[in-house]
Write a protein that holds these residues in place. Structure first.
Motif, PDB file in Angstrom:
ATOM      1  N   TYR A   1       0.968   4.130  -2.779  1.00  0.00           N
ATOM      2  CA  TYR A   1       0.698   5.512  -2.360  1.00  0.00           C
ATOM      3  C   TYR A   1       1.846   6.435  -2.782  1.00  0.00           C
ATOM      4  O   TYR A   1       1.618   7.503  -3.361  1.00  0.00           O
ATOM      5  CB  TYR A   1       0.489   5.540  -0.842  1.00  0.00           C
TER       6      TYR A   1
ATOM      7  N   TYR B   1      -6.451   2.197   5.407  1.00  0.00           N
ATOM      8  CA  TYR B   1      -5.788   3.424   4.960  1.00  0.00           C
ATOM      9  C   TYR B   1      -5.816   4.487   6.055  1.00  0.00           C
ATOM     10  O   TYR B   1      -4.853   5.230   6.237  1.00  0.00           O
ATOM     11  CB  TYR B   1      -6.455   3.960   3.692  1.00  0.00           C
TER      12      TYR B   1
ATOM     13  N   ILE C   1       0.843  -1.200   0.000  1.00  0.00           N
ATOM     14  CA  ILE C   1       0.000   0.000   0.000  1.00  0.00           C
ATOM     15  C   ILE C   1       0.877   1.248   0.000  1.00  0.00           C
ATOM     16  O   ILE C   1       0.627   2.191  -0.756  1.00  0.00           O
ATOM     17  CB  ILE C   1      -0.957  -0.006   1.217  1.00  0.00           C
TER      18      ILE C   1
ATOM     19  N   LEU D   1      -3.133   7.720   5.803  1.00  0.00           N
ATOM     20  CA  LEU D   1      -3.142   8.107   4.391  1.00  0.00           C
ATOM     21  C   LEU D   1      -4.363   8.937   3.994  1.00  0.00           C
ATOM     22  O   LEU D   1      -4.374   9.523   2.910  1.00  0.00           O
ATOM     23  CB  LEU D   1      -3.053   6.861   3.509  1.00  0.00           C
TER      24      LEU D   1
ATOM     25  N   PHE E   1      -7.778   8.147  -3.548  1.00  0.00           N
ATOM     26  CA  PHE E   1      -8.647   7.170  -2.908  1.00  0.00           C
ATOM     27  C   PHE E   1     -10.086   7.173  -3.403  1.00  0.00           C
ATOM     28  O   PHE E   1     -10.677   8.220  -3.628  1.00  0.00           O
ATOM     29  CB  PHE E   1      -8.653   7.407  -1.391  1.00  0.00           C
TER      30      PHE E   1
END
Length: 186
Positions: free
Chosen positions: A93, A109, A89, A114, A146
């Motif tokens: 990102y 997340y 992840i 994040l 996202f």
């Protein structure tokens, strides 16, 4: 071609995983179900056994178009506790590539920090896990990298939002029409 990886853990919400994979594949988006358990056969939140396409150890995060996390309990917590997934992840990102999660899974997340400063949605009662995000309660929320979804009833809108992000709005609308979704959503 880059691939969408959808991560499935023991206790993941089956409909949120399988409906998203179905919608993406209808759109022609290369999509793989990834087991984070070390076994391709994984039991979901409602006792449905799902055979993953591949194991976590086989994922090439450098070729990921998007990472998708279905919700469900304890699946969302199992995803949140997986160190290899957390590393993937962060790689996604930092590369500025999109991430998606639905139901309880946005907590993954959120707990990683994040979602700070972004709008997000999740299953009611999990808002406190969206650390620093503005909870909207919308069925689907898109902000920054996202896409988040509220829960099982949002899965079609969530899937179409992912298709729109990766393959364009026209492709998402074509899949929506082909599935007769507009007849239900009137």
């Amino acid at each position: 071609m880059e691939t969408v990886y959808l991560f499935f853990a023991e206790g993941s919400e089956e409909v949120e995983a399988l409906a998203v994979v179905d919608i993406l594949r209808r759109a022609g988006v290369e999509t793989r179900i990834v087991s984070v358990t070390g076994d391709k056969m994984v039991t979901g939140a409602h006792g449905i056994r799902v055979e993953a396409d591949m194991l976590m150890e086989e994922v090439d995060f450098s070729k990921a178009a998007m990472l998708v996390l279905p919700g469900g309990l304890p699946g969302s917590y199992n995803l949140a506790g997986h160190e290899g997934l957390a590393e993937g992840i962060m790689q996604q990102y930092k590369a500025g590539k999109p991430l998606a999660a639905i139901c309880a899974a946005p907590l993954v997340y959120g707990r990683m920090g994040l979602l700070k400063g972004l709008k997000a949605t999740c299953y009611p009662g999990f808002e406190e896990n969206l650390e620093g995000a503005s909870y909207t309660s919308n069925l689907v929320e898109e902000d920054g990298l996202f896409i988040t979804g509220k829960g099982p009833a949002a899965v079609f809108e969530f899937g179409y939002a992912i298709v729109a992000k990766l393959a364009g709005k026209d492709k998402a609308e074509a899949v929506r029409n082909g599935m007769l979704y507009n007849e239900v959503a009137r």
